[in-house]
Design an enzyme around this catalytic site. Structure first.
Site, PDB file in Angstrom:
ATOM      1  N   ASP A   1      -1.355 -13.085  -1.153  1.00  0.00           N
ATOM      2  CA  ASP A   1      -2.330 -11.902  -1.676  1.00  0.00           C
ATOM      3  C   ASP A   1      -2.597 -10.973  -0.542  1.00  0.00           C
ATOM      4  OD1 ASP A   1      -3.700  -9.989  -3.325  1.00  0.00           O
ATOM      5  OD2 ASP A   1      -5.073 -11.634  -4.088  1.00  0.00           O
TER       6      ASP A   1
ATOM      7  N   ARG B   1       0.834  -1.227   0.097  1.00  0.00           N
ATOM      8  CA  ARG B   1       0.035   0.079   0.034  1.00  0.00           C
ATOM      9  C   ARG B   1       0.759   1.328  -0.034  1.00  0.00           C
ATOM     10  NH1 ARG B   1      -3.818  -2.667  -2.017  1.00  0.00           N
ATOM     11  NH2 ARG B   1      -5.372  -3.713  -0.576  1.00  0.00           N
TER      12      ARG B   1
END
Lengths: 180, 329, 426
Positions: C306, C66
Site C-alpha cells: 500500500d 500517483r
C-alpha cells in the site's frame, strides 16, 4: 577546603545588637516609624531579630516584611547549574512614604541590593530606602554602599565566600569563611 | 561558584530546605507527562506570582526582553487574554498572532508559520490549535519554548493546572479528594488535563456523562465512569462542570439541551444533595441554565472567578519556568 | 542470444514446489534452465548467488504511483524504480489518481508510461465506478481489454451495497477480482484507530467496525453474486475472522495485508508523527497477533505495501490534517521478514509464495514462477546481511516512511526483469 568559623555565636549576637543600635540611633525620631524589609532568606531572619531588638532595647516598634528578589535578579536568563526558586514577597503594610530599612546578611557585589531596590519600588514609593547588613565583604560590582554595617571583612580572594548561618535555618549562629 | 550576595542567598535557601529541584521542561505540552513534584513546583511558583498581581505596580521583570507569541488557530478571547496579561506582568513583549491575520489561510503550514516567527527572534510560543498534537509537533521542530494553550481534544494543561491549583489552595491537598468531571469528556481537552494532573496528585476522578460523550476505551483510563449524576453527587468534594459545546447539540451524541441539563446539569436542586463545602468549578465561559444554573454558578460554592484569577498566576508560573529551563541550555 | 547465469543460490519457486540449491539460467529474457547448469553454457553474465535466495520476481499488488495528476509526489517511473530497488518486478497500481483510472485510455496511459520507464511491470487496476464516485459502473470490459487486471475504488469502499453487488456480478464475466477498500465512512472520519491511544492523544478515532462491517457485507454480496472479492489491506482481528469464515464457506475471497499492520500499533502514534498515519489506521497488538495467525493458517493470501507517497510538505501538517498513507516499496521485503520469518510465523517458501504466485493468481497474470519458459522476472535476495533503512536514499520521490533508521536484514541483491538486471546492490 573546610569552612573556617570567623564569627562565633556570642559575637554574632553582639554584632546584631550593634546593628540594631546603629539603626536606632539614626531613625529614632523618624515619623512615621521605620519599617524593616528583610531580603529572603537570611535577611528575613536578621530582620526578625532586629525587629525584636528595636522593640526591646529601643522602644521602636517597626513594621517588618520580607522581600523575594528572585524575579529581579539580573542573572535569571543566564545558564547556571542551579535554578532560583520563586518565593513570595510578604509585605503587608503600605510602603508609600515610609522609611524602609532593607536588611540583608552579606553585602558583596551589590547586585541583590539593586534587585531588592527595584522590587521595593514596584511596591510603591518609599520616602527613603536605607541598607543594613551584618557583613560587608567588599568586592562591589555596582555603586552601592550600606548605611549600617556590623562588620567589614576584606579579602581579595573572590572564591572565598562569607556565609552567615542562623540557628533557625542552619542549626547554629555563626559566620563562616570558606568554600561552603 | 557565583559569589554575588543575591545568588548565595537563594542557593543557601535551596540547600537548606532540600529543594534541589530543577525545572527542566522548556515546553509545557500536557499534564500527562508531569510528575507530582513538577506539578507542585508549578503550584508553588504560581502562589508566589499571585502576590505580583496584588501590587500597585502589577509587574515584575523576569521576562524583560523576551518575546512571547500567542499563536492562536482557534478563537479564545479568555485564554489568550490571560496568557497576554501573564506575559506582560512578567515584562515580556507580547505578539498576538491570530489565524485570520496570518498567512496560514494562504496555505502556509503550521511549521512554516512557526519557523517564520522564530526567525523574528521569539522566545516562547503559546499555541492554541484545533488539531491534537500540534504543539508537540512544534516542539519537535523549533528552538523556542512551546506552551500548549489547548490542542484539539488532547490537553489544555494550563486550564488543568489552574483547576487543580484552585482545589489545592482551598483544600490544602489533593490526596483522597473525590473530583467529578461532568459533561462531554470525549471532546474535552480540559477533562484530559484534569484527569492526568488530579490522579498524579492522588485524587480520585469520576467521569459523569452519557456513554456517547465518553472517550473510547475509557475503562483504560485511571477513572471511575458514572452515567447517573445523582448516584455520586453526594460523595464528591469537587464538581467540575464542563461547558457544553453547541455544535454537538442535535448530533446523535445527545438528543436535546433540555434532556442534557435534566440529567447532567448542576441545578440548585441537585446541589442540595451535594456536600456542604463542595467546590463547584467551571472552565468558562458558562452556558447559564444548561450545564449549570445561574444560582449555583454565582453561589457560595462556586470557584469560577477564583479560577480566572488563579489562571493568571499559573500562566505566569508556566511562562517563567519554561524560560528558566531554556536559559539552562 | 544473451545468457545470464545465476549460480549457487537457494532456488525457491513455490509455484513448482521447488526449494533447492542450484543454478538458474536465463536466456533471451526467458528462464531457460533451473537446477544444475551444464558446463557448456558460456553466459554473457554470471551472478554468484551463494548464501542468497533465487526467487520469482516479487509482486506488490497494491501501490499508488500517483500518475496522472500528482507527478511531483511519484510517477510510474520513480515508483517502479523504487519497486525494483525493493526486489519487485511487478506492481499493480491503484486508480485513485487525478483523474481516476476509470477508462480504457487511462489504463493504456499507465501501460505506456511503464513501458517508457522500463523498470518493473505495471498492472493497472481500474476503478469500479466512474470517477470512483460509487454510483455508475466504469467500463470494466474496455479496461480489461486495455490491460486492467482488477478493479478497485481504493481510497474509498463502494458505499452503496446495490452498486457493489452489480459490480461483483458484472466483473465476474471477466474473472477479474473486485478489490475492496473496506471502510464504512459513517463509522470512520477520524485519523487513527479508536481506542486507548486515540483517547489519550485527543485524536478522533476510526472504529475498527468501519472496516469489518463493510467487509462482512461484501462477503455476503460476493457469495450471492458468485463473484470474486479481494479484501485490500485488512487490519483487524475481526476482519481476519470474517475472511476465514468466508473461505470456510467456500466464498471466493482473498485477502492482503501490509507490513505496517504487522509491525506497528496505534501506540506508535504517540509522537504525532504523520508517518504513522494511514488508512486503515495502525491497530492494536492483538490485531497484529491475529493477522500473523491468519497468515500462518492461509486466511491471508498475499503481502502488499500500500505504497502511498505524499509530499513532505503535506505530511508536515498536523497529524489530524495530514493525508493518510506511507511508503515502503524500497524496503518492504525486509519488513515482511522481520514481521513473519523472524517471528517464526512462516518460512521462506511460504513468504515467497505470498509475494509471487499468490498475487499472480489473484490478478490472473502469468507471473510469479521460475518455470522454464516463463518471463525471466527474478529476484536474488540477500537474506542475512544487516542494513539500516535510510529514507533519504529511497528511489521513490517521497519520504513519508516510518521505518527510517530501522535495522533490517533481508533485501534484494539483484532484481531482474525480462532477463535484464534492473537493480543490483553492488
Amino acid at each position: 577546603m573546610t569552612n573556617q568559623t570567623i564569627v562565633k555565636a556570642e559575637e554574632l549576637e553582639r554584632l546584631v545588637k550593634q546593628l540594631a543600635q546603629e539603626i536606632a540611633n539614626d531613625v529614632k525620631d523618624e515619623s512615621p516609624v521605620v519599617a524593616l524589609v528583610g531580603v529572603r532568606s537570611r535577611g528575613e531572619i536578621l530582620a526578625q531579630r532586629l525587629q525584636a531588638l528595636l522593640a526591646q532595647n529601643h522602644q521602636i516598634h517597626a513594621d517588618r516584611g520580607t522581600l523575594d528578589i528572585t524575579l529581579y535578579r539580573d542573572d535569571l536568563n543566564r545558564a547556571a547549574d542551579k535554578q532560583p526558586v520563586v518565593k513570595t514577597t510578604e509585605i503587608d503594610f503600605d510602603i508609600n512614604d515610609r522609611l524602609i530599612v532593607l536588611v540583608d546578611d552579606v553585602l558583596q557585589t551589590g547586585r541583590s541590593t539593586r534587585a531588592a531596590m527595584d522590587a521595593l519600588i514596584d511596591l510603591g514609593r518609599p520616602e527613603a530606602i536605607r541598607l543594613a547588613v551584618l557583613i560587608d565583604r567588599g568586592q562591589r560590582e555596582l555603586p552601592i554602599r550600606a548605611d549600617y554595617v556590623a562588620k567589614t571583612i576584606t579579602t581579595t580572594d573572590r572564591n572565598q565566600k562569607v556565609s552567615v548561618h542562623f540557628h533557625e535555618t542552619d542549626g547554629c549562629d555563626e559566620v563562616v569563611f570558606g568554600n561552603d | 561558584m557565583d559569589v554575588s550576595v543575591g545568588s548565595s542567598t537563594a542557593d543557601n535557601t535551596a540547600a537548606a530546605e532540600g529543594q534541589a529541584f530543577v525545572w527542566q521542561r522548556k515546553h509545557l505540552l500536557g499534564l500527562r507527562e508531569l510528575s507530582a513534584e513538577e506539578l507542585n513546583h508549578i503550584f508553588d511558583t504560581a502562589e508566589s506570582f499571585k502576590e505580583v498581581s496584588q501590587r500597585s505596580v502589577k509587574k515584575a521583570p523576569p521576562l524583560r526582553g523576551k518575546v512571547v507569541v500567542n499563536l492562536f488557530f482557534e478563537d479564545s478571547t479568555r485564554t489568550r487574554s490571560s496568557f497576554s496579561l501573564a506575559a506582560s506582568r512578567l515584562s515580556a513583549d507580547v505578539l498576538d498572532f491570530t489565524v485570520k491575520a496570518s498567512s496560514v489561510s494562504k496555505g502556509e503550514t503550521l511549521l512554516d508559520t512557526a519557523r517564520n516567527l522564530e526567525a523574528m527572534g521569539i522566545d516562547i510560543i503559546v499555541i492554541r490549535h484545533s488539531a491534537g498534537g500540534a504543539p508537540y509537533m512544534l516542539s519537535q521542530s523549533i528552538d523556542a519554548c512551546v506552551v500548549n494553550a489547548g490542542d484539539g481534544y488532547h490537553e489544555h494543561p494550563t486550564q488543568g493546572l489552574l483547576d487543580i491549583f484552585t482545589i489545592r489552595e482551598l483544600r490544602g491537598s489533593l490526596k483522597g479528594l473525590k473530583v467529578a468531571i461532568v459533561g462531554d469528556i470525549a471532546h474535552s481537552r480540559v477533562a484530559r488535563s484534569n484527569i492526568w494532573g488530579l490522579t498524579t496528585l492522588g485524587a480520585e476522578v469520576f467521569l459523569v456523562g452519557p456513554p456517547t460523550l465518553m472517550p473510547s476505551a475509557v475503562n483504560q483510563l485511571p477513572v471511575t465512569v458514572c452515567h447517573n449524576f445523582d448516584e455520586i453527587v453526594g460523595e464528591m468534594d469537587v464538581l467540575n462542570m464542563l461547558r457544553v459545546q453547541f455544535e454537538r447539540i442535535g448530533s446523535p451524541m445527545f438528543p436535546s439541551v433540555r434532556e442534557y441539563s435534566r440529567l447532567f446539569g448542576l441545578t440548585e436542586e441537585r446541589m442540595t444533595r451535594a456536600k456542604k463545602d463542595v467546590l463547584v468549578m467551571h472552565p468558562g465561559p458558562i452556558n447559564r441554565g444548561l450545564e449549570i444554573e445561574s444560582e449555583v454558578a454565582d453561589g457560595p460554592n462556586s470557584t469560577i472567578l477564583r479560577q480566572v484569577t488563579n489562571g493568571l498566576a499559573v500562566r505566569m508560573a508556566v511562562l517563567f519556568l519554561v524560560n528558566q529551563a531554556a536559559a539552562m541550555e | 542470444m544473451t545468457q545470464l547465469l545465476i549460480k549457487n543460490g537457494r532456488i525457491i519457486d513455490p509455484a513448482n514446489n521447488v526449494d533447492t540449491v542450484g543454478d538458474l539460467l536465463v536466456s533471451d529474457g526467458k528462464i531457460a534452465a533451473v537446477g544444475k547448469s551444464s558446463a557448456k553454457v558460456k553466459p554473457d553474465q554470471t551472478i554468484d548467488a551463494a548464501d542468497k535466495l533465487i526467487v520469482p520476481g516479487l509482486i506488490d499488488m497494491h501501490v499508488h504511483l500517483r500518475e496522472p495528476g500528482d507527478e511531483e509526489v511519484e510517477t510510474v517511473a520513480s515508483g517502479t524504480q523504487a519497486a525494483v530497488a525493493g526486489g519487485f518486478t511487478a506492481v499493480a497500481c491503484m486508480p485513485n489518481t487525478d483523474p481516476a483510472i476509470d477508462n480504457e485510455a487511462s489504463v493504456e496511459f499507465i501501460s505506456r508510461q511503464a513501458a517508457r520507464a522500463d523498470m518493473a511491470h505495471v498492472f493497472p487496476i481500474g476503478a469500479i465506478t466512474k470517477g470512483r464516485q460509487g454510483q455508475e459502473l466504469a467500463e470494466m470490459g474496455q479496461m480489461v481489454r486495455a490491460g486492467a487486471v482488477g478493479f478497485s475504488d481504493d481510497g474509498d469502499g463502494v458505499a452503496n451495497a446495490a452498486v457493489l453487488l452489480q459490480a461483483l456480478k458484472y466483473s465476474s464475466m471477466f474473472d477479474r477480482p473486485i478489490m475492496e477498500h473496506c471502510e464504512d465512512k459513517t463509522m470512520s472520519g477520524g485519523c487513527m484507530n479508536s481506542g486507548h491511544y486515540a483517547s489519550i492523544l485527543g485524536l478522533p478515532g476510526i472504529n475498527p467496525l468501519a472496516e469489518e462491517l463493510m467487509l462482512y457485507r461484501d462477503v455476503q454480496l460476493t457469495k450471492q453474486a458468485k463473484a470474486r472479492l479481494h479484501a485490500q489491506h485488512i487490519s483487524t482481528a475481526g476482519s481476519a475472522r470474517i475472511v476465514r469464515t468466508a473461505k470456510a464457506e467456500g466464498v471466493r475471497v482473498t485477502a492482503e495485508v501490509t507490513p505496517h499492520h504487522l509491525l506497528l500499533t496505534d501506540a506508535d502514534c504517540q509522537t504525532y508523527n504523520s508517518n504513522f498515519k494511514m488508512n486503515p489506521p495502525l491497530r492494536r497488538q492483538e490485531d497484529i497477533d491475529a493477522l500473523r495467525l491468519a497468515i500462518a493458517d492461509g486466511t491471508i493470501d498475499c503481502l502488499v505495501t500500500d505504497h502511498a507517497p505524499h509530499l513532505r510538505s503535506q505530511k508536515e501538517l498536523e497529524f489530524r490534517n495530514a493525508p493518510f498513507g506511507i511508503i515502503s516499496l524500497d524496503v518492504a521485503l525486509g519488513l515482511y521478514v522481520k514481521a513473519l520469518i523472524d517471528t517464526n510465523t512462516i518460512d521462506w517458501p511460504r513468504l515467497i509464495q505470498m509475494m509471487t504466485i499468490a498475487p499472480a493468481q489473484i490478478l490472473q497474470v502469468p507471473k510469479g514462477t521460475l518455470s522454464v519458459g516463463a518471463d525471466a522476472d527474478i529476484t536474488v535476495i540477500d537474506p542475512k546481511t544487516e542494513f539500516t533503512v535510510c529514507v533519504d536514499k529511497f528511489a521513490s520521490k517521497s519520504r513519508n516512511c516510518p521505518y527510517d533508521g530501522w535495522q533490517l536484514h533481508a533485501r534484494a541483491a539483484y532484481t531482474i526483469v525480462n532477463g535484464k538486471i534492473k537493480h543490483s546492490l553492488h
